[in-house]
Enzyme design. Structure first.
Site, mmCIF file in Angstrom:
data_model
loop_
_atom_site.group_PDB
_atom_site.id
_atom_site.type_symbol
_atom_site.label_atom_id
_atom_site.label_comp_id
_atom_site.label_asym_id
_atom_site.label_seq_id
_atom_site.Cartn_x
_atom_site.Cartn_y
_atom_site.Cartn_z
ATOM 1 N N ASP A 1 0.868 -1.391 0.048
ATOM 2 C CA ASP A 1 0.132 -0.016 -0.050
ATOM 3 C C ASP A 1 0.876 1.199 -0.174
ATOM 4 O O ASP A 1 1.324 1.473 0.993
ATOM 5 C CB ASP A 1 -0.873 0.110 1.214
ATOM 6 C CG ASP A 1 -2.028 1.265 1.377
ATOM 7 O OD1 ASP A 1 -1.899 2.081 0.317
ATOM 8 O OD2 ASP A 1 -2.892 1.221 1.997
ATOM 9 N N ASN B 1 5.527 3.150 -10.673
ATOM 10 C CA ASN B 1 4.460 3.307 -11.603
ATOM 11 C C ASN B 1 3.238 3.579 -10.939
ATOM 12 O O ASN B 1 2.344 4.405 -11.391
ATOM 13 C CB ASN B 1 4.323 2.105 -12.439
ATOM 14 C CG ASN B 1 3.040 2.133 -13.318
ATOM 15 O OD1 ASN B 1 2.592 2.853 -14.051
ATOM 16 N ND2 ASN B 1 2.073 1.168 -12.764
ATOM 17 N N TYR C 1 -1.994 17.135 -7.649
ATOM 18 C CA TYR C 1 -1.618 16.141 -8.574
ATOM 19 C C TYR C 1 -0.264 16.431 -9.193
ATOM 20 O O TYR C 1 0.663 15.772 -9.023
ATOM 21 C CB TYR C 1 -2.657 15.685 -9.597
ATOM 22 C CG TYR C 1 -2.334 14.422 -10.411
ATOM 23 C CD1 TYR C 1 -2.204 13.284 -9.954
ATOM 24 C CD2 TYR C 1 -1.855 14.938 -11.770
ATOM 25 C CE1 TYR C 1 -1.849 12.263 -10.743
ATOM 26 C CE2 TYR C 1 -1.320 13.748 -12.715
ATOM 27 C CZ TYR C 1 -1.565 12.609 -12.141
ATOM 28 O OH TYR C 1 -1.163 11.559 -12.989
ATOM 29 N N LYS D 1 3.450 15.157 -9.055
ATOM 30 C CA LYS D 1 4.459 14.484 -10.090
ATOM 31 C C LYS D 1 5.626 15.385 -10.391
ATOM 32 O O LYS D 1 6.590 14.553 -10.742
ATOM 33 C CB LYS D 1 3.399 14.552 -11.315
ATOM 34 C CG LYS D 1 2.402 13.372 -11.314
ATOM 35 C CD LYS D 1 2.870 11.858 -11.045
ATOM 36 C CE LYS D 1 1.578 11.031 -10.976
ATOM 37 N NZ LYS D 1 2.234 9.635 -11.164
#
Length: 284
Positions: A68, A95, A168, A172
Protein backbone atom coordinates in the site's frame (compact mmCIF):
# COMPACT_ATOMS: atom_id res chain seq x y z
CA UNK A 1 3.98 28.88 -28.93
CA UNK A 2 6.85 26.80 -27.53
CA UNK A 3 4.58 25.59 -24.72
CA UNK A 4 1.91 24.57 -27.22
CA UNK A 5 4.46 22.58 -29.23
CA UNK A 6 5.57 20.86 -26.03
CA UNK A 7 1.98 19.86 -25.19
CA UNK A 8 1.26 18.71 -28.73
CA UNK A 9 4.29 16.46 -29.01
CA UNK A 10 3.23 14.75 -25.79
CA UNK A 11 -0.37 14.37 -26.92
CA UNK A 12 0.56 13.13 -30.41
CA UNK A 13 3.98 11.48 -30.14
CA UNK A 14 5.76 9.67 -32.98
CA UNK A 15 5.89 5.88 -33.06
CA UNK A 16 7.81 4.19 -30.20
CA UNK A 17 11.32 2.95 -30.90
CA UNK A 18 11.39 0.15 -28.30
CA UNK A 19 8.43 -2.22 -28.11
CA UNK A 20 7.61 -5.80 -27.19
CA UNK A 21 8.56 -6.87 -30.70
CA UNK A 22 12.17 -5.65 -30.58
CA UNK A 23 12.95 -5.85 -26.86
CA UNK A 24 16.05 -8.02 -26.32
CA UNK A 25 15.88 -10.98 -23.97
CA UNK A 26 15.89 -9.96 -20.31
CA UNK A 27 16.55 -13.46 -19.02
CA UNK A 28 18.16 -13.49 -15.59
CA UNK A 29 17.14 -9.95 -14.69
CA UNK A 30 14.83 -9.01 -11.84
CA UNK A 31 12.31 -6.20 -12.20
CA UNK A 32 9.76 -4.63 -9.87
CA UNK A 33 6.77 -2.62 -11.04
CA UNK A 34 4.53 -0.90 -8.50
CA UNK A 35 0.87 -0.72 -9.44
CA UNK A 36 1.29 -3.67 -11.77
CA UNK A 37 -2.27 -4.95 -11.43
CA UNK A 38 -3.81 -2.61 -14.04
CA UNK A 39 -3.16 -0.03 -16.71
CA UNK A 40 0.41 0.78 -17.73
CA UNK A 41 1.89 -1.35 -14.96
CA UNK A 42 -0.05 -4.43 -16.05
CA UNK A 43 0.94 -3.98 -19.69
CA UNK A 44 4.57 -3.45 -18.70
CA UNK A 45 4.61 -6.58 -16.54
CA UNK A 46 3.24 -8.69 -19.39
CA UNK A 47 5.98 -7.48 -21.74
CA UNK A 48 8.75 -7.94 -19.19
CA UNK A 49 7.59 -11.44 -18.28
CA UNK A 50 7.47 -12.42 -21.95
CA UNK A 51 11.08 -11.24 -22.32
CA UNK A 52 12.29 -13.86 -19.84
CA UNK A 53 12.75 -11.65 -16.79
CA UNK A 54 11.60 -12.39 -13.24
CA UNK A 55 8.95 -9.76 -12.61
CA UNK A 56 7.49 -8.62 -9.29
CA UNK A 57 4.31 -6.59 -9.21
CA UNK A 58 3.54 -4.61 -6.08
CA UNK A 59 0.11 -3.24 -5.22
CA UNK A 60 -2.62 -3.42 -2.65
CA UNK A 61 -4.54 -6.02 -4.64
CA UNK A 62 -1.77 -8.54 -5.40
CA UNK A 63 -0.74 -10.96 -2.66
CA UNK A 64 2.61 -11.77 -4.22
CA UNK A 65 4.22 -8.58 -2.95
CA UNK A 66 1.61 -6.66 -1.05
CA UNK A 67 2.19 -2.92 -1.04
CA UNK A 68 0.00 0.00 0.00
CA UNK A 69 2.18 2.80 -1.35
CA UNK A 70 -0.02 5.40 0.35
CA UNK A 71 0.76 4.08 3.85
CA UNK A 72 4.36 4.78 4.88
CA UNK A 73 4.10 2.42 7.88
CA UNK A 74 3.66 -0.65 5.64
CA UNK A 75 6.30 0.07 3.01
CA UNK A 76 9.27 -1.22 5.01
CA UNK A 77 7.55 -4.59 5.40
CA UNK A 78 7.04 -4.84 1.63
CA UNK A 79 10.67 -3.94 0.95
CA UNK A 80 11.87 -6.51 3.50
CA UNK A 81 9.62 -9.17 1.94
CA UNK A 82 11.16 -8.52 -1.44
CA UNK A 83 14.71 -8.56 -0.03
CA UNK A 84 14.02 -11.94 1.60
CA UNK A 85 13.20 -13.40 -1.81
CA UNK A 86 15.77 -11.74 -4.05
CA UNK A 87 19.40 -10.65 -3.78
CA UNK A 88 19.23 -8.32 -6.76
CA UNK A 89 16.89 -5.79 -8.36
CA UNK A 90 17.85 -4.48 -11.77
CA UNK A 91 15.12 -1.91 -12.40
CA UNK A 92 12.39 -0.42 -10.23
CA UNK A 93 9.49 1.29 -11.98
CA UNK A 94 7.64 3.57 -9.55
CA UNK A 95 4.44 3.34 -11.55
CA UNK A 96 1.64 3.26 -8.95
CA UNK A 97 -0.36 6.44 -8.49
CA UNK A 98 -3.72 8.06 -7.85
CA UNK A 99 -5.57 11.10 -9.19
CA UNK A 100 -8.95 12.88 -9.29
CA UNK A 101 -9.54 12.41 -5.56
CA UNK A 102 -11.95 14.21 -3.27
CA UNK A 103 -10.70 17.46 -1.76
CA UNK A 104 -9.19 16.80 1.67
CA UNK A 105 -8.25 13.16 1.02
CA UNK A 106 -5.30 12.18 3.21
CA UNK A 107 -2.97 9.26 3.87
CA UNK A 108 -2.88 7.51 7.23
CA UNK A 109 0.06 9.75 8.11
CA UNK A 110 -1.98 12.88 7.32
CA UNK A 111 -0.35 13.85 4.01
CA UNK A 112 -2.38 15.01 1.02
CA UNK A 113 -3.27 11.67 -0.58
CA UNK A 114 -1.89 12.34 -4.05
CA UNK A 115 1.41 13.63 -2.68
CA UNK A 116 1.62 10.72 -0.25
CA UNK A 117 0.82 8.03 -2.81
CA UNK A 118 2.51 9.42 -5.91
CA UNK A 119 5.65 10.86 -4.37
CA UNK A 120 6.36 10.22 -0.68
CA UNK A 121 5.58 6.49 -0.73
CA UNK A 122 7.70 5.79 -3.83
CA UNK A 123 10.59 7.75 -2.30
CA UNK A 124 10.61 5.59 0.84
CA UNK A 125 10.18 2.36 -1.13
CA UNK A 126 13.04 3.29 -3.46
CA UNK A 127 15.32 4.26 -0.59
CA UNK A 128 14.73 0.88 1.08
CA UNK A 129 15.23 -1.18 -2.09
CA UNK A 130 17.73 0.84 -4.17
CA UNK A 131 17.97 -1.07 -7.47
CA UNK A 132 21.33 -2.05 -8.94
CA UNK A 133 20.85 -0.50 -12.38
CA UNK A 134 17.97 1.94 -12.83
CA UNK A 135 15.11 3.77 -11.10
CA UNK A 136 12.19 5.09 -13.15
CA UNK A 137 9.85 7.60 -11.52
CA UNK A 138 6.49 8.65 -12.96
CA UNK A 139 5.50 12.22 -13.77
CA UNK A 140 2.73 13.73 -15.89
CA UNK A 141 2.09 16.29 -18.60
CA UNK A 142 0.22 18.28 -15.96
CA UNK A 143 3.63 19.17 -14.51
CA UNK A 144 4.04 21.53 -17.47
CA UNK A 145 0.64 23.13 -17.00
CA UNK A 146 -0.24 23.07 -13.29
CA UNK A 147 2.78 22.52 -11.05
CA UNK A 148 3.70 25.53 -8.87
CA UNK A 149 6.80 27.63 -9.44
CA UNK A 150 9.86 25.42 -9.08
CA UNK A 151 7.69 22.29 -9.09
CA UNK A 152 7.03 22.14 -5.35
CA UNK A 153 5.48 24.68 -2.99
CA UNK A 154 6.92 23.89 0.44
CA UNK A 155 4.01 25.51 2.35
CA UNK A 156 1.52 23.42 0.35
CA UNK A 157 3.13 20.18 1.54
CA UNK A 158 1.52 20.79 4.93
CA UNK A 159 -1.40 22.94 3.75
CA UNK A 160 -2.51 21.68 0.31
CA UNK A 161 -4.83 23.76 -1.85
CA UNK A 162 -8.36 22.74 -2.85
CA UNK A 163 -7.19 22.56 -6.49
CA UNK A 164 -6.71 18.83 -6.91
CA UNK A 165 -5.12 19.23 -10.36
CA UNK A 166 -2.45 21.44 -8.80
CA UNK A 167 -1.92 18.96 -5.96
CA UNK A 168 -1.60 16.12 -8.46
CA UNK A 169 0.82 18.08 -10.64
CA UNK A 170 2.91 18.95 -7.58
CA UNK A 171 3.14 15.27 -6.60
CA UNK A 172 4.33 14.44 -10.11
CA UNK A 173 6.79 17.34 -10.16
CA UNK A 174 8.03 15.97 -6.85
CA UNK A 175 8.96 12.76 -8.62
CA UNK A 176 11.06 14.72 -11.08
CA UNK A 177 12.83 16.44 -8.19
CA UNK A 178 13.39 13.10 -6.48
CA UNK A 179 14.66 11.52 -9.69
CA UNK A 180 17.25 14.28 -9.85
CA UNK A 181 18.06 14.01 -6.15
CA UNK A 182 18.59 10.25 -6.39
CA UNK A 183 20.65 10.68 -9.56
CA UNK A 184 23.05 12.89 -7.61
CA UNK A 185 23.19 10.42 -4.74
CA UNK A 186 23.68 7.14 -6.62
CA UNK A 187 25.35 8.01 -9.93
CA UNK A 188 28.70 7.07 -8.39
CA UNK A 189 27.33 3.54 -7.96
CA UNK A 190 26.39 3.32 -11.63
CA UNK A 191 22.63 3.70 -10.99
CA UNK A 192 20.49 5.76 -13.36
CA UNK A 193 17.53 7.67 -11.91
CA UNK A 194 15.12 9.39 -14.31
CA UNK A 195 11.45 10.32 -14.56
CA UNK A 196 8.88 9.88 -17.30
CA UNK A 197 5.48 11.02 -18.47
CA UNK A 198 4.22 7.68 -19.81
CA UNK A 199 1.57 9.44 -21.89
CA UNK A 200 -2.11 10.41 -21.90
CA UNK A 201 -3.58 6.95 -21.57
CA UNK A 202 -6.85 5.06 -21.25
CA UNK A 203 -6.48 3.74 -17.71
CA UNK A 204 -8.52 3.52 -14.52
CA UNK A 205 -7.00 6.77 -13.31
CA UNK A 206 -9.75 8.53 -15.31
CA UNK A 207 -12.61 6.59 -13.68
CA UNK A 208 -13.28 9.22 -11.01
CA UNK A 209 -12.77 12.23 -13.26
CA UNK A 210 -15.82 14.37 -14.08
CA UNK A 211 -17.75 13.05 -17.05
CA UNK A 212 -17.11 16.21 -19.06
CA UNK A 213 -13.34 15.79 -18.52
CA UNK A 214 -13.52 12.20 -19.75
CA UNK A 215 -15.38 13.27 -22.89
CA UNK A 216 -13.00 16.14 -23.70
CA UNK A 217 -9.84 14.09 -23.18
CA UNK A 218 -11.02 10.94 -24.95
CA UNK A 219 -9.75 11.98 -28.42
CA UNK A 220 -6.18 12.35 -27.15
CA UNK A 221 -6.01 9.24 -24.97
CA UNK A 222 -3.90 6.28 -26.11
CA UNK A 223 -3.91 2.59 -25.28
CA UNK A 224 -2.14 1.77 -22.02
CA UNK A 225 0.27 -0.55 -23.84
CA UNK A 226 1.85 2.50 -25.49
CA UNK A 227 2.56 3.89 -22.03
CA UNK A 228 4.37 0.64 -21.30
CA UNK A 229 6.61 1.38 -24.27
CA UNK A 230 7.63 4.65 -22.62
CA UNK A 231 8.55 2.61 -19.55
CA UNK A 232 10.49 0.09 -21.62
CA UNK A 233 12.71 2.74 -23.13
CA UNK A 234 13.31 4.68 -19.93
CA UNK A 235 13.96 1.50 -17.97
CA UNK A 236 15.85 -0.68 -20.41
CA UNK A 237 17.30 1.27 -23.34
CA UNK A 238 21.09 1.16 -23.51
CA UNK A 239 20.95 4.69 -24.91
CA UNK A 240 19.97 5.93 -21.45
CA UNK A 241 23.16 6.41 -19.43
CA UNK A 242 24.44 7.79 -16.14
CA UNK A 243 24.80 11.18 -17.83
CA UNK A 244 21.01 11.25 -18.25
CA UNK A 245 20.36 11.08 -14.51
CA UNK A 246 17.53 13.38 -13.47
CA UNK A 247 16.21 13.87 -17.00
CA UNK A 248 12.54 13.87 -17.96
CA UNK A 249 11.21 11.55 -20.68
CA UNK A 250 7.96 11.98 -22.59
CA UNK A 251 5.95 9.56 -24.77
CA UNK A 252 7.10 7.13 -25.99
CA UNK A 253 10.53 7.44 -24.38
CA UNK A 254 11.94 10.66 -25.90
CA UNK A 255 13.60 13.34 -23.78
CA UNK A 256 11.44 16.36 -23.04
CA UNK A 257 12.41 18.97 -25.65
CA UNK A 258 11.45 22.01 -23.54
CA UNK A 259 11.15 21.18 -19.83
CA UNK A 260 9.96 24.03 -17.63
CA UNK A 261 12.84 26.36 -16.96
CA UNK A 262 11.81 27.17 -13.39
CA UNK A 263 11.85 23.48 -12.46
CA UNK A 264 15.12 22.84 -14.28
CA UNK A 265 16.59 25.75 -12.29
CA UNK A 266 15.28 24.19 -9.07
CA UNK A 267 16.99 20.92 -10.00
CA UNK A 268 20.34 22.72 -10.23
CA UNK A 269 20.49 23.91 -6.65
CA UNK A 270 23.73 24.21 -4.77
CA UNK A 271 25.62 20.93 -4.68
CA UNK A 272 23.03 19.29 -6.89
CA UNK A 273 20.44 19.57 -4.14
CA UNK A 274 17.63 22.10 -3.89
CA UNK A 275 15.39 23.30 -1.11
CA UNK A 276 12.30 21.85 -2.72
CA UNK A 277 13.54 18.27 -2.97
CA UNK A 278 14.95 18.61 0.53
CA UNK A 279 11.50 19.72 1.66
CA UNK A 280 9.95 16.56 0.25
CA UNK A 281 12.59 14.38 1.93
CA UNK A 282 11.96 16.04 5.29
CA UNK A 283 8.25 15.21 5.09
CA UNK A 284 9.09 11.49 4.93
Amino acid sequence: MAALRSYWTQLRPPAPSLTASNLPSQFGKVFLVTGGNSGVGYELCKILYSSGARVYTASRELKFLQLDISDLSTIKISAETFASQENRLDVLWNNAGVATLSVGSKTKQGHELQMGTNCLGPFLFTQLLLPHVRIVWTSSMLVDAKAPQGGISIPELSAPTIDQNRNYAMSKAGNWLLASEFANRVCGDGIVSITQNPGNLKTKIWDKAPRIAQILTSPVLHDARLGAYTALRTGLSEEVTIADGGRYAIPWGRWHPQPRRDIVKALKGRGGRNGRSAGVLEVV
